[in-house]
Scaffold this motif. Sequence first.
Motif, PDB file in Angstrom:
ATOM      1  N   THR A  70       0.827  -1.208   0.000  1.00 32.91           N
ATOM      2  CA  THR A  70       0.000   0.000   0.000  1.00 32.91           C
ATOM      3  C   THR A  70       0.867   1.266   0.000  1.00 32.91           C
ATOM      4  N   CYS A  71       0.560   2.177  -0.880  1.00 37.07           N
ATOM      5  CA  CYS A  71       1.179   3.505  -0.923  1.00 37.07           C
ATOM      6  C   CYS A  71       0.074   4.501  -1.248  1.00 37.07           C
ATOM      7  N   ILE A  72      -0.294   5.327  -0.304  1.00 37.29           N
ATOM      8  CA  ILE A  72      -1.425   6.237  -0.461  1.00 37.29           C
ATOM      9  C   ILE A  72      -0.948   7.683  -0.315  1.00 37.29           C
ATOM     10  N   ASP A  73      -1.315   8.519  -1.271  1.00 30.63           N
ATOM     11  CA  ASP A  73      -1.011   9.948  -1.185  1.00 30.63           C
ATOM     12  C   ASP A  73      -1.905  10.598  -0.137  1.00 30.63           C
ATOM     13  N   LEU A  74      -1.301  11.341   0.766  1.00 29.19           N
ATOM     14  CA  LEU A  74      -2.077  12.020   1.804  1.00 29.19           C
ATOM     15  C   LEU A  74      -2.697  13.289   1.253  1.00 29.19           C
ATOM     16  N   ASP A  75      -3.919  13.578   1.707  1.00 30.39           N
ATOM     17  CA  ASP A  75      -4.632  14.771   1.261  1.00 30.39           C
ATOM     18  C   ASP A  75      -4.013  16.027   1.881  1.00 30.39           C
ATOM     19  N   PRO A  76      -4.146  17.158   1.198  1.00 30.27           N
ATOM     20  CA  PRO A  76      -3.707  18.419   1.815  1.00 30.27           C
ATOM     21  C   PRO A  76      -4.547  18.722   3.052  1.00 30.27           C
ATOM     22  N   ALA A  77      -3.947  19.395   4.007  1.00 27.10           N
ATOM     23  CA  ALA A  77      -4.673  19.756   5.228  1.00 27.10           C
ATOM     24  C   ALA A  77      -5.743  20.793   4.911  1.00 27.10           C
ATOM     25  N   PRO A  78      -6.894  20.718   5.564  1.00 27.16           N
ATOM     26  CA  PRO A  78      -7.929  21.742   5.359  1.00 27.16           C
ATOM     27  C   PRO A  78      -7.424  23.113   5.804  1.00 27.16           C
ATOM     28  N   TYR A  79      -8.007  24.151   5.223  1.00 26.77           N
ATOM     29  CA  TYR A  79      -7.546  25.519   5.507  1.00 26.77           C
ATOM     30  C   TYR A  79      -7.669  25.843   6.998  1.00 26.77           C
ATOM     31  N   SER A  80      -8.802  25.496   7.589  1.00 27.92           N
ATOM     32  CA  SER A  80      -9.036  25.776   9.007  1.00 27.92           C
ATOM     33  C   SER A  80      -8.867  24.497   9.820  1.00 27.92           C
ATOM     34  N   HIS A  81      -7.996  24.526  10.807  1.00 22.40           N
ATOM     35  CA  HIS A  81      -7.807  23.375  11.692  1.00 22.40           C
ATOM     36  C   HIS A  81      -7.046  23.805  12.936  1.00 22.40           C
ATOM     37  N   THR A  82      -7.010  22.921  13.920  1.00 19.13           N
ATOM     38  CA  THR A  82      -6.333  23.183  15.189  1.00 19.13           C
ATOM     39  C   THR A  82      -5.486  21.978  15.568  1.00 19.13           C
TER      40      THR A  82
END
Length: 397
Positions: A70-82
């Motif tokens: 398995t090799c999965i591309d990680l999604d970009p982080a959402p604009y708003s987060h903590t």
Amino acid sequence: MLDLTKLAGEIPNISQHLKGEAAAGNKRLELARTLLSQAKIKQEKLVQSQQKWRDRIIFSAAIPIEPLDTCIDLDPAPYSHTVFATDGSQISPSHHEIAYCYLINVGRVMLHYGQSLYPLLDSSPEVFYKPEDLYVSRKWGIRTEEWMGYRRTVSEISVLAEMASRWVNPPGPHFDIPNLAMVDGSLIYWFLESIPTEARDRILPPILAAWDRLRSVNVPLMGYLSAARSSEAINFLRLEACPHPNPNCMTHCGSLTDKLPCQVVEPLRDTSFWGNYLQPGQRGTLFRSSQRILDLYGDRKIYFCYVNVGTEIARIEIPEWVAENSTLLNQALSLMLAQVYKGYGYPIALAEAHNKAVVRGGDRASFFALLEQQMIRTGLRNVGTSYKEARKRGSIS
């Protein structure tokens, strides 16, 4: 002082040794690749065999939850987060100081992105000076310095859970904002194996309670391991390398004193192996740890995967409730990767928590000076450090 002139003669020997090790490592890596290609074909069968013979296998092999390649591309982080993070440091007790006590300082960090909110960056110190804090561990054969380290682990996760749960509960405008709670290091506490049950009962329950508190407010918990040296994932390939019809180590190999026949790629590490498969920004196979120490955790299993964060292959550990929620898992990994990018190779929240927690030499001197003033103010006499400590502080070298 280190004499570099005398040391220089050893450097060529070290270089030659490392060159030989690199060549041998490449051979082990090729063999591991071959084993992986064979194991992924019959992965389900190997997992079943591992479960069946678990009590007879003398090494710890993680259980793959996904295909081995398995090799999965990680999604970009959402604009708003903590992101929440804690780390700890301490002042160890010393009989040469004016008072025998110790201090645990926990750095707290809460970073908000895309929300126009101020961050939280501070520390929470706690002094332990009562006899039940200083000497209780001795009846279990645990030195005070070691016990202080265990208490620090409890403080770090407890402060993290309190900080995160207070922020998201009661529900407010920030309740639905994606978030992540991070600690530096493993969620598998190896020191629990070596301490008596009575001592363990003072440490593990509050840690698990803090985990449950994070779960109750749906804040994913993550342990970030840099430069991890584990072989737990690659040990699964030993089931494929086993020359016997079943992995009954106790029967087939129990009398061997040298390497077992399945140890064909040792000492290859997980990070070295998966570093040849993962591209920057990708995660590998999700595994469930099978370390026996986790039996103490009850139903709180630990999962992990390896992520190429660009600068290294990091081991990421998460509790079962995060691993089983694909949305929460992807969210946690994307926020982690964004933290690494912001920190130029290491999660910035963890780096800042460390900086807030660390106790420097000047802080130590200020703490004991403050304590000395208070002791004198209360009427105590003959307050001061030992001659040994005073002489060390005044050394001319």
